[in-house]
Design an enzyme around this catalytic site. Structure first.
Site, mmCIF file in Angstrom:
data_model
loop_
_atom_site.group_PDB
_atom_site.id
_atom_site.type_symbol
_atom_site.label_atom_id
_atom_site.label_comp_id
_atom_site.label_asym_id
_atom_site.label_seq_id
_atom_site.Cartn_x
_atom_site.Cartn_y
_atom_site.Cartn_z
ATOM 1 N N GLU A 1 0.981 -1.237 0.109
ATOM 2 C CA GLU A 1 0.029 -0.054 -0.172
ATOM 3 C C GLU A 1 0.921 1.227 0.058
ATOM 4 O O GLU A 1 0.713 2.119 1.073
ATOM 5 C CB GLU A 1 -0.987 -0.009 1.223
ATOM 6 C CG GLU A 1 -1.992 -1.258 1.053
ATOM 7 C CD GLU A 1 -2.880 -1.106 2.418
ATOM 8 O OE1 GLU A 1 -2.521 -0.375 3.485
ATOM 9 O OE2 GLU A 1 -3.993 -2.052 2.379
ATOM 10 N N GLU B 1 -5.541 -8.519 0.480
ATOM 11 C CA GLU B 1 -6.429 -8.268 1.787
ATOM 12 C C GLU B 1 -7.791 -7.850 1.501
ATOM 13 O O GLU B 1 -7.965 -6.968 0.641
ATOM 14 C CB GLU B 1 -5.677 -6.920 2.392
ATOM 15 C CG GLU B 1 -4.353 -6.962 3.110
ATOM 16 C CD GLU B 1 -4.110 -5.811 3.914
ATOM 17 O OE1 GLU B 1 -4.898 -4.936 4.379
ATOM 18 O OE2 GLU B 1 -2.824 -5.584 3.972
HETATM 19 O O1 IFM Z 1 -4.580 -3.201 9.205
HETATM 20 C C1 IFM Z 1 -4.436 -2.561 7.722
HETATM 21 C C2 IFM Z 1 -3.268 -3.237 7.253
HETATM 22 O O2 IFM Z 1 -2.112 -2.892 7.795
HETATM 23 C C3 IFM Z 1 -3.161 -2.593 5.762
HETATM 24 N N1 IFM Z 1 -4.570 -2.807 4.974
HETATM 25 C C4 IFM Z 1 -5.727 -2.086 5.834
HETATM 26 C C5 IFM Z 1 -5.845 -3.069 7.129
HETATM 27 C C6 IFM Z 1 -6.999 -2.415 7.730
HETATM 28 O O3 IFM Z 1 -6.918 -0.957 8.090
#
Ligand code: IFM
Length: 456
Positions: free
Chosen positions: A179, A366
């Site tokens: 990210e 994710e």
């Molecule tokens: O916890 C985070 C993760 O570290 C990165 N992506 C989003 C998740 C939820 O906010």
């Protein structure tokens, strides 16, 4: 959404709807779960430091102990195995490998920890997916300018070299950066993540260097791990105009420019989007000859983290893009964070990425949600909303496949409740509940659903 869409959205997905080699996993990140902030020679990270700043973390906590995964990983991997996942995404803490960020030799004890973890995964039949950077930069590098300084790229390359040399005989799936938008914008523009800077020009330089660090890591990974499959993970959002007019449509396009295209375009060989670059003016980053070629090096997959869509309104005078994200109204279904629940957004997003970029195969690295779980006196954890969230997003993933998009995996965020950055421990994303006082783990209903889905 049409009636047909909504039926597809909720029709219970079955594992057999997906290809046999589809990766089903859970994800975590080092600072969020490991704890053991000083164990085995680990150095200070920017998150260790950021958490000491008054008001930085909503509950005043830190990741110093977190889930104590550093000591409890065998139990956690047993839990992952019992869920039935065939893949597990974790990140390496750079300060465990180079406590000062760089050095003549890596910290052997730090590498040993991850070597044991990787062996533990393989023994349980779980494929390791290793993220090299999930936000815990060594503090000494930050003191020398952090990601805004080009010298950090050399340190990252040396770190990637050390990790791939040691673990590459067993780890075949490599994610360079997690990210970049969050690293740049939350950490250096909004100041709500480490290192807490508030300067857009710095944030944009950071974004460029983080992308470049990804491009520079690829040949190192490929040299040290010839059979590696490597990629980057982006946080992407489907973006729509808040209202019907042309002004909101134009604002949505501008916002998409910095949110999504700023990362997707250079990774796919198009350089930075000209419309955004022009608006940035003097704020645009320094890009040296060869940088864009390095960023555009081919990858084997594109990691996408999907959580929610955004609706954008025209906002003259509001920031350099003159666009404003409109919060979802009370009538919209939302998670505990206030994020819109929109499984169809996943379909729209992947459709768009596929149409506009023809990327490498996609992996959802994710997807998940925070809610207030219900703990019953007998110790059970009910999280019907998360269970439904997962089920609907897995159904959306099935729809993505039905549209002919090469989706290769789905990783639920997260295996465990953990340290949710600026929110501390106030937000729980886990399929497994963690009682932070006792470190007891309890499978939630959502975890039971995932287990049953995977076993069927
Ligand atoms: O916890 C985070 C993760 O570290 C990165 N992506 C989003 C998740 C939820 O906010």
């Amino acid at each position: 959404m049409t009636r047909a869409d909504s039926t597809r959205d909720t029709a219970a997905p079955q594992r057999r709807d997906f290809p046999p080699d589809f990766r089903w996993g859970c994800a975590t990140a080092s600072y969020q779960v490991e704890g053991a902030a000083h164990a085995d020679g680990k150095g200070e990270s920017i998150w260790d430091r950021f958490c000491t700043q008054p008001g930085a973390i909503r509950d005043g906590s830190s990741g110093a102990v977190a889930c104590d995964h550093f000591h409890r990983w065998p139990q956690d991997l047993d839990l992952a195995r019992d869920l039935g996942v065939n893949a597990y995404r974790f990140s390496v803490a750079w300060p465990r490998i180079f406590p000062a960020g760089r050095g003549a030799a890596p910290n052997a004890a730090g590498l040993d920890f991850y070597s044991r973890l990787v062996d533990g995964l393989l023994e349980r039949g779980i494929e390791p997916w290793l993220t090299l950077y999930h936000w815990d930069l060594p503090q000494p590098l930050q003191d020398a300018g952090g990601w805004a300084a080009r010298a950090t790229l050399d340190a990252f390359a040396a770190y990637v070299d050390a990790v791939t040399r040691r673990l590459g005989d067993r780890v075949k799936r490599w994610i360079t950066q997690n990210e970049p938008w969050c690293v740049a914008m939350l950490g250096h523009h909004e100041g709500v993540h480490a290192p807490g800077r508030r300067d857009l020009a710095t944030a944009l330089q950071v974004a460029h260097h983080v992308l470049l660090s990804h491009g520079q890591a690829l040949p190192i990974i490929r040299a040290n791990v010839p059979d590696a499959l490597a990629g980057i993970t982006l946080s992407l959002h489907p973006i729509a105009p808040a209202g019907p007019g042309a002004a909101d449509a134009a604002a949505a396009f501008r916002h998409d420019g910095l949110r999504n295209r700023w990362f997707l375009d250079p990774l796919h060989g198009r350089g930075y989007p000209a419309d955004v670059w022009q608006r940035l003016g003097a704020l645009a980053p320094t890009v040296l000859p060869g940088d864009l070629e390095a960023i555009a090096r081919p990858t084997d997959f594109l990691g996408i983290n999907y959580y929610f869509p955004e609706h954008v309104a025209d906002a003259p005078g509001h920031g350099v893009l003159e666009a404003r994200v409109v919060e979802p109204g009370a009538e919209v279904e939302r998670t505990g964070f206030g994020w819109e629940v929109a499984p169809d957004g996943l379909v729209r997003l992947l459709d768009r990425v596929q149409r506009d970029y023809r990327p490498a195969p996609i992996v959802l690295t994710e997807n998940g949600a925070t809610y207030d779980d219900v703990v019953t006196p007998d110790g059970r954890i009910h999280d019907a909303e998360r269970q439904r969230y997962l089920q609907r997003h897995v159904a959306a993933a099935r729809e993505v496949l039905a549209r002919g998009i090469a989706l290769q995996g789905y990783f639920a965020w997260s295996l465990l409740d953990n340290f949710e950055w600026a929110e501390g421990y106030l937000r729980r994303f886990g399929l497994i509940h963690v009682d932070y006082a006792t470190q007891q783990r309890t499978l939630k209903d959502s975890g039971l659903w995932y287990r049953d889905f995977l076993r069927a």
